[in-house]
Design a protein around this motif. Structure first.
Motif, mmCIF file in Angstrom:
data_model
loop_
_atom_site.group_PDB
_atom_site.id
_atom_site.type_symbol
_atom_site.label_atom_id
_atom_site.label_comp_id
_atom_site.label_asym_id
_atom_site.label_seq_id
_atom_site.Cartn_x
_atom_site.Cartn_y
_atom_site.Cartn_z
ATOM 1 N N VAL A 46 10.118 -5.015 33.217
ATOM 2 C CA VAL A 46 11.421 -4.713 33.811
ATOM 3 C C VAL A 46 12.081 -3.547 33.070
ATOM 4 O O VAL A 46 12.705 -2.683 33.687
ATOM 5 N N PHE A 47 11.924 -3.503 31.755
ATOM 6 C CA PHE A 47 12.443 -2.386 30.960
ATOM 7 C C PHE A 47 11.829 -1.070 31.430
ATOM 8 O O PHE A 47 12.524 -0.064 31.594
ATOM 9 N N LEU A 48 10.516 -1.070 31.679
ATOM 10 C CA LEU A 48 9.840 0.146 32.129
ATOM 11 C C LEU A 48 10.330 0.564 33.517
ATOM 12 O O LEU A 48 10.578 1.750 33.754
ATOM 13 N N ILE A 49 10.496 -0.379 34.429
ATOM 14 C CA ILE A 49 11.031 -0.068 35.761
ATOM 15 C C ILE A 49 12.435 0.510 35.635
ATOM 16 O O ILE A 49 12.798 1.461 36.330
ATOM 17 N N ASP A 50 13.225 -0.065 34.734
ATOM 18 C CA ASP A 50 14.568 0.446 34.479
ATOM 19 C C ASP A 50 14.512 1.902 34.003
ATOM 20 O O ASP A 50 15.319 2.733 34.420
ATOM 21 N N GLN A 51 13.548 2.234 33.167
ATOM 22 C CA GLN A 51 13.405 3.607 32.682
ATOM 23 C C GLN A 51 13.007 4.557 33.813
ATOM 24 O O GLN A 51 13.451 5.703 33.843
ATOM 25 N N ILE A 52 12.187 4.073 34.740
ATOM 26 C CA ILE A 52 11.814 4.900 35.901
ATOM 27 C C ILE A 52 13.052 5.265 36.695
ATOM 28 O O ILE A 52 13.278 6.425 37.042
ATOM 29 N N PHE A 53 13.873 4.248 37.006
ATOM 30 C CA PHE A 53 15.076 4.508 37.790
ATOM 31 C C PHE A 53 16.057 5.404 37.044
ATOM 32 O O PHE A 53 16.673 6.277 37.637
ATOM 33 N N ARG A 54 16.191 5.210 35.761
ATOM 34 C CA ARG A 54 17.115 6.044 34.993
ATOM 35 C C ARG A 54 16.639 7.496 34.962
ATOM 36 O O ARG A 54 17.440 8.419 35.043
ATOM 37 N N GLY A 55 15.339 7.711 34.849
ATOM 38 C CA GLY A 55 14.814 9.077 34.870
ATOM 39 C C GLY A 55 14.845 9.679 36.256
ATOM 40 O O GLY A 55 15.192 10.848 36.432
ATOM 41 N N ALA A 56 14.498 8.896 37.262
ATOM 42 C CA ALA A 56 14.432 9.406 38.629
ATOM 43 C C ALA A 56 15.812 9.699 39.197
ATOM 44 O O ALA A 56 15.962 10.591 40.024
ATOM 45 N N LEU A 57 16.805 8.970 38.754
ATOM 46 C CA LEU A 57 18.153 9.160 39.268
ATOM 47 C C LEU A 57 19.007 10.024 38.344
ATOM 48 O O LEU A 57 20.231 9.942 38.364
ATOM 49 N N ALA A 58 18.355 10.840 37.543
ATOM 50 C CA ALA A 58 19.031 11.817 36.677
ATOM 51 C C ALA A 58 20.084 11.168 35.780
ATOM 52 O O ALA A 58 21.170 11.694 35.612
ATOM 53 N N ASP A 59 19.744 10.036 35.233
ATOM 54 C CA ASP A 59 20.601 9.325 34.277
ATOM 55 C C ASP A 59 21.931 8.856 34.859
ATOM 56 O O ASP A 59 22.849 8.537 34.110
ATOM 57 N N VAL A 60 22.065 8.808 36.180
ATOM 58 C CA VAL A 60 23.274 8.251 36.793
ATOM 59 C C VAL A 60 23.471 6.799 36.357
ATOM 60 O O VAL A 60 24.590 6.411 35.999
ATOM 61 N N PRO A 61 22.414 5.953 36.342
ATOM 62 C CA PRO A 61 22.620 4.579 35.860
ATOM 63 C C PRO A 61 23.108 4.537 34.409
ATOM 64 O O PRO A 61 23.889 3.652 34.044
ATOM 65 N N GLU A 62 22.688 5.486 33.603
ATOM 66 C CA GLU A 62 23.116 5.530 32.201
ATOM 67 C C GLU A 62 24.610 5.820 32.100
ATOM 68 O O GLU A 62 25.323 5.200 31.322
ATOM 69 N N VAL A 63 25.072 6.746 32.898
ATOM 70 C CA VAL A 63 26.479 7.143 32.852
ATOM 71 C C VAL A 63 27.380 5.992 33.283
ATOM 72 O O VAL A 63 28.419 5.737 32.677
ATOM 73 N N PHE A 64 26.981 5.280 34.340
ATOM 74 C CA PHE A 64 27.810 4.197 34.868
ATOM 75 C C PHE A 64 27.438 2.833 34.283
ATOM 76 O O PHE A 64 27.897 1.808 34.758
ATOM 77 N N ARG A 65 26.565 2.834 33.260
ATOM 78 C CA ARG A 65 26.126 1.622 32.567
ATOM 79 C C ARG A 65 25.547 0.592 33.543
ATOM 80 O O ARG A 65 25.848 -0.588 33.470
ATOM 81 N N LEU A 66 24.741 1.086 34.459
ATOM 82 C CA LEU A 66 24.005 0.229 35.385
ATOM 83 C C LEU A 66 22.600 0.056 34.844
ATOM 84 O O LEU A 66 22.006 0.999 34.349
ATOM 85 N N GLY A 67 22.073 -1.129 34.945
ATOM 86 C CA GLY A 67 20.720 -1.350 34.454
ATOM 87 C C GLY A 67 20.143 -2.633 35.004
ATOM 88 O O GLY A 67 20.860 -3.498 35.506
ATOM 89 N N LEU A 68 18.832 -2.751 34.902
ATOM 90 C CA LEU A 68 18.143 -3.943 35.371
ATOM 91 C C LEU A 68 17.977 -4.981 34.271
ATOM 92 O O LEU A 68 17.695 -6.130 34.549
ATOM 93 N N THR A 69 18.129 -4.566 33.031
ATOM 94 C CA THR A 69 17.867 -5.453 31.906
ATOM 95 C C THR A 69 18.774 -5.088 30.734
ATOM 96 O O THR A 69 19.152 -3.925 30.588
#
Length: 136
Positions: A46-69
Motif C-alpha cells: 500500500v505504501f508503494l501504491i501511495d508513492q505511485i499516486f504521489r509521483g503521478a499526481l505531481a505531489d498534489v496528495p503531498e500538499v493536501f496531506r492525502l494518502g492511502l497509508t
C-alpha cells in the motif's frame, strides 16, 4: 508498465529485504505514523501504491496531506529516501508520457477516416489498373 512495475519492484524489494540489502544499517526504512510497529508485507504494498499516486499526481496528495497509508519513508535513511524520490520522478514521467500519447491519439483520430478513404481509393484504382505507381 515497465516505467512503474520494474522500478516499483526494486523499491519494494529494497524496503522488504532491507536487512539483507543494507546490513547493519541502524536507521529504520519506513516510519509508521499510526504507531503499530514495523510495517507488514501488505502495508509496504500500500505504501508503494501511495508513492505511485504521489509521483503521478505531481505531489498534489503531498500538499493536501492525502494518502492511502500512515506509513512514510524515514528521511534519515538516505538510501531508501533517494530511491523513493527517483521512483516518484519515474512515476511522474510515465504519467506525463501516457497523457501525451493519449493526446496524440485523440488529435489523430479525425484524420484516420480521411487516410483510410484515401488508401481505399488508391487500392481500388490500382486494382482497376489506373494506378501505375508514378502518380502522387
Amino acid at each position: 508498465m515497465l516505467g512503474l512495475v520494474v522500478p516499483g519492484g526494486v523499491v519494494f524489494c529494497s524496503v522488504w529485504l532491507h536487512d539483507w540489502l543494507l546490513p547493519d544499517y541502524a536507521r529504520p526504512i519506513l516510519v509508521d505514523g499510526g504507531g503499530s510497529g514495523a510495517p507488514a508485507f501488505g502495508e509496504i504494498g500500500v505504501f508503494l501504491i501511495d508513492q505511485i499516486f504521489r509521483g503521478a499526481l505531481a505531489d498534489v496528495p503531498e500538499v493536501f496531506r492525502l494518502g492511502l497509508t500512515p506509513i512514510s519513508n524515514n528521511p534519515e535513511n538516505a538510501v531508501i529516501s533517494w530511491m523513493i524520490v527517483i521512483y516518484r520522478i519515474a512515476a511522474g514521467a510515465v504519467t506525463a508520457a501516457a497523457g501525451y500519447m493519449i493526446y496524440r491519439v485523440w488529435r489523430g483520430m479525425p484524420n484516420i477516416d480521411r487516410w483510410i478513404r484515401f488508401y481505399e481509393d488508391r487500392l481500388q484504382r490500382a486494382e482497376a489498373g489506373e494506378f501505375t505507381g508514378e502518380q502522387s
